[in-house]
Design an enzyme around this catalytic site. Structure first.
Site, PDB file in Angstrom:
ATOM      1  N   GLY A   1       0.794  -1.231   0.000  1.00  0.00           N
ATOM      2  CA  GLY A   1       0.000   0.000   0.000  1.00  0.00           C
ATOM      3  C   GLY A   1       0.822   1.275   0.000  1.00  0.00           C
ATOM      4  N   LYS A   2       2.119   1.199  -0.333  1.00  0.00           N
ATOM      5  CA  LYS A   2       2.940   2.433  -0.361  1.00  0.00           C
ATOM      6  C   LYS A   2       2.419   3.424  -1.396  1.00  0.00           C
ATOM      7  CE  LYS A   2       6.924   0.669  -1.364  1.00  0.00           C
ATOM      8  NZ  LYS A   2       6.492  -0.733  -1.418  1.00  0.00           N
ATOM      9  N   THR A   3       2.032   2.914  -2.573  1.00  0.00           N
ATOM     10  CA  THR A   3       1.563   3.836  -3.611  1.00  0.00           C
ATOM     11  C   THR A   3       0.243   4.472  -3.186  1.00  0.00           C
ATOM     12  OG1 THR A   3       2.668   2.515  -5.288  1.00  0.00           O
ATOM     13  CG2 THR A   3       1.018   4.057  -6.066  1.00  0.00           C
TER      14      THR A   3
ATOM     15  N   LYS B   1       8.790   8.638  -7.969  1.00  0.00           N
ATOM     16  CA  LYS B   1       9.136   7.212  -7.880  1.00  0.00           C
ATOM     17  C   LYS B   1      10.584   7.157  -8.317  1.00  0.00           C
ATOM     18  CE  LYS B   1       8.145   2.742  -7.454  1.00  0.00           C
ATOM     19  NZ  LYS B   1       7.560   2.063  -6.281  1.00  0.00           N
TER      20      LYS B   1
ATOM     21  N   ASP C   1       3.187   2.895 -10.773  1.00  0.00           N
ATOM     22  CA  ASP C   1       3.257   3.725  -9.559  1.00  0.00           C
ATOM     23  C   ASP C   1       3.512   5.188  -9.942  1.00  0.00           C
ATOM     24  OD1 ASP C   1       3.056   1.327  -8.291  1.00  0.00           O
ATOM     25  OD2 ASP C   1       4.839   1.540  -7.052  1.00  0.00           O
TER      26      ASP C   1
ATOM     27  N   GLY D   1       9.523   4.729  -2.147  1.00  0.00           N
ATOM     28  CA  GLY D   1      10.589   3.754  -2.359  1.00  0.00           C
ATOM     29  C   GLY D   1      10.131   2.641  -3.291  1.00  0.00           C
TER      30      GLY D   1
ATOM     31  N   GLY E   1       9.538  -1.616  -2.878  1.00  0.00           N
ATOM     32  CA  GLY E   1       9.589  -2.700  -1.904  1.00  0.00           C
ATOM     33  C   GLY E   1       9.844  -2.151  -0.509  1.00  0.00           C
TER      34      GLY E   1
HETATM   35  N1  ATP Z   1      -6.314  -0.356   1.972  1.00  0.00           N
HETATM   36  C1  ATP Z   1      -6.342  -1.128   0.888  1.00  0.00           C
HETATM   37  N2  ATP Z   1      -7.518  -1.605   0.407  1.00  0.00           N
HETATM   38  C2  ATP Z   1      -7.536  -2.386  -0.684  1.00  0.00           C
HETATM   39  N3  ATP Z   1      -6.458  -2.732  -1.392  1.00  0.00           N
HETATM   40  C3  ATP Z   1      -5.289  -2.280  -0.959  1.00  0.00           C
HETATM   41  C4  ATP Z   1      -5.148  -1.473   0.199  1.00  0.00           C
HETATM   42  N4  ATP Z   1      -3.829  -1.178   0.383  1.00  0.00           N
HETATM   43  C5  ATP Z   1      -3.191  -1.773  -0.639  1.00  0.00           C
HETATM   44  N5  ATP Z   1      -4.063  -2.428  -1.431  1.00  0.00           N
HETATM   45  C6  ATP Z   1      -3.782  -3.133  -2.672  1.00  0.00           C
HETATM   46  O1  ATP Z   1      -2.614  -3.882  -2.538  1.00  0.00           O
HETATM   47  C7  ATP Z   1      -1.906  -3.855  -3.751  1.00  0.00           C
HETATM   48  C8  ATP Z   1      -0.516  -3.330  -3.513  1.00  0.00           C
HETATM   49  O2  ATP Z   1      -0.591  -1.953  -3.139  1.00  0.00           O
HETATM   50  P1  ATP Z   1       0.460  -0.898  -3.662  1.00  0.00           P
HETATM   51  O3  ATP Z   1       0.580  -0.990  -5.147  1.00  0.00           O
HETATM   52  O4  ATP Z   1       0.115   0.432  -3.072  1.00  0.00           O
HETATM   53  O5  ATP Z   1       1.792  -1.533  -3.028  1.00  0.00           O
HETATM   54  P2  ATP Z   1       3.237  -0.912  -2.889  1.00  0.00           P
HETATM   55  O6  ATP Z   1       3.612  -1.049  -1.468  1.00  0.00           O
HETATM   56  O7  ATP Z   1       3.215   0.445  -3.466  1.00  0.00           O
HETATM   57  O8  ATP Z   1       4.179  -1.889  -3.760  1.00  0.00           O
HETATM   58  P3  ATP Z   1       5.544  -1.590  -4.597  1.00  0.00           P
HETATM   59  O9  ATP Z   1       6.669  -2.088  -3.761  1.00  0.00           O
HETATM   60  O10 ATP Z   1       5.351  -2.411  -5.831  1.00  0.00           O
HETATM   61  O11 ATP Z   1       5.624  -0.146  -4.895  1.00  0.00           O
HETATM   62  C9  ATP Z   1      -2.656  -2.966  -4.743  1.00  0.00           C
HETATM   63  O12 ATP Z   1      -3.429  -3.748  -5.606  1.00  0.00           O
HETATM   64  C10 ATP Z   1      -3.508  -2.136  -3.820  1.00  0.00           C
HETATM   65  O13 ATP Z   1      -4.664  -1.704  -4.459  1.00  0.00           O
HETATM   66  C1  DNN Z   2       8.562  -4.960  -8.745  1.00  0.00           C
HETATM   67  C2  DNN Z   2       7.896  -4.563  -7.431  1.00  0.00           C
HETATM   68  N1  DNN Z   2       6.585  -4.068  -7.710  1.00  0.00           N
HETATM   69  C3  DNN Z   2       8.706  -3.566  -6.624  1.00  0.00           C
HETATM   70  N2  DNN Z   2       8.750  -2.307  -7.329  1.00  0.00           N
HETATM   71  C4  DNN Z   2      10.095  -4.045  -6.277  1.00  0.00           C
HETATM   72  C5  DNN Z   2      10.053  -5.042  -5.159  1.00  0.00           C
HETATM   73  C6  DNN Z   2      11.400  -5.532  -4.760  1.00  0.00           C
HETATM   74  C7  DNN Z   2      11.361  -6.566  -3.657  1.00  0.00           C
HETATM   75  C8  DNN Z   2      12.670  -7.191  -3.444  1.00  0.00           C
HETATM   76  C9  DNN Z   2      12.669  -8.095  -2.225  1.00  0.00           C
HETATM   77  O1  DNN Z   2      12.546  -7.617  -1.095  1.00  0.00           O
HETATM   78  O2  DNN Z   2      12.741  -9.319  -2.402  1.00  0.00           O
HETATM   79 MG    MG Z   3       4.128   1.160  -5.129  1.00  0.00          MG
END
Ligand code: ATP
Ligand code: DNN
Ligand code: MG
Length: 227
Positions: free
Chosen positions: A14-16, A37, A55, A117, A119
């Site tokens: 859920g970072k994004t 990003k 993202d 960030g 991951g």
């Molecule tokens: N509160 C929430 N309710 C529903 N879905 C969620 C929620 N938080 C996260 N998600 C879902 O989980 C998935 C991952 O979320 P997100 O893309 O924000 O991850 P991230 O931490 O940004 O990952 P990355 O490392 O790839 O940047 C997405 O499909 C997002 O919609």
């Molecule tokens: C591709 C993905 N959505 C992220 N941007 C990158 C995640 C890296 C995770 C690496 C790890 O901890 O194993």
């Molecule tokens: Mg993200």
């Protein structure tokens, strides 16, 4: 200029969503807010004959300032892998100088920058560089996103320890209720509130599970001082 570095307990937590919510909240009281990003792994066709990371597109949609891609996404790698592996496959090495100069361009032109960030905190960007090193080089306060699910207590506490060891302030944490079927979510949340609160890191927002996550709706959970 307000700035923060958003990290998480893992990839896909859920970072994004949280970064975009922060941008919407900041955008209510600041004219020029922009997301970054810094390193994106995973590119898709952008519909205009080029490539973009999803993202980055989400952050742009939540920003009020439009900037060149070289500033808000200075490193774009094709493969959705750990950045150091994606870079190796692309035959490039991720280094700090182009990222720092892009960030300084953003900071000079905006009122607030939210850097997402990739991951979690210790993800490698190269054999000698990690996300943590990037955050330290940017000297930004850190916001930790915890995807609320079984296992997140350990990940959150280890990450908080590592952030503190880096010397950067942990400005707070955001809970994202990514798993609607999690057992005892309130007990887990209370545990984190106590443990992270004792490190001086307040809960900034408790983002409910949304079937279609919408950062603008999520942004109302953030405290007034972020708005
Ligand atoms: N509160 C929430 N309710 C529903 N879905 C969620 C929620 N938080 C996260 N998600 C879902 O989980 C998935 C991952 O979320 P997100 O893309 O924000 O991850 P991230 O931490 O940004 O990952 P990355 O490392 O790839 O940047 C997405 O499909 C997002 O919609
Ligand atoms: C591709 C993905 N959505 C992220 N941007 C990158 C995640 C890296 C995770 C690496 C790890 O901890 O194993
Ligand atoms: Mg993200």
């Amino acid at each position: 200029m307000i700035g923060c570095f958003v990290t998480g307990t893992d990839t896909g937590v859920g970072k994004t969503l949280a970064s975009c919510a922060l941008l919407h909240a900041l955008g209510r009281h600041h004219a020029r807010v922009v997301g970054m990003k810094a390193v994106a792994a995973g590119a898709e066709p952008d519909g205009h004959g080029g490539w973009a990371n999803e993202d980055t597109l989400a952050l742009r949609a939540a920003s009020t300032l439009a900037v060149p891609a070289a500033w808000d996404n200075p490193v774009l790698l094709a493969d959705p892998l750990s950045p150091h592996i994606a870079a190796q496959r692309a035959g490039v090495e991720v280094t700090l100088p182009p990222i720092l100069s892009a960030y300084h361009q953003l900071a000079a032109q905006s009122d607030a920058v939210v850097v997402e960030g990739a991951g979690g905190w210790r993800v490698p960007l190269s054999d000698s560089l990690s996300i943590a090193d990037l955050a330290v080089a940017l000297q930004l306060p850190v916001v930790l996103v915890v995807g609320l699910r079984l296992g997140c207590l350990n990940h959150a506490l280890l990450t908080a320890d590592a952030i503190r060891a880096s010397g950067l302030p942990l400005a707070g944490w955001i809970c994202s209720r990514m798993d609607p079927h999690m057992l005892a979510p309130e007990d887990n949340l209370a545990t984190l509130r106590r443990a992270l609160g004792s490190l001086g890191a307040p809960l900034l927002a408790d983002l409910p599970h949304q079937v279609r996550p919408d950062p603008r709706t999520a942004s109302v959970q953030l405290p007034q001082e972020w708005q």
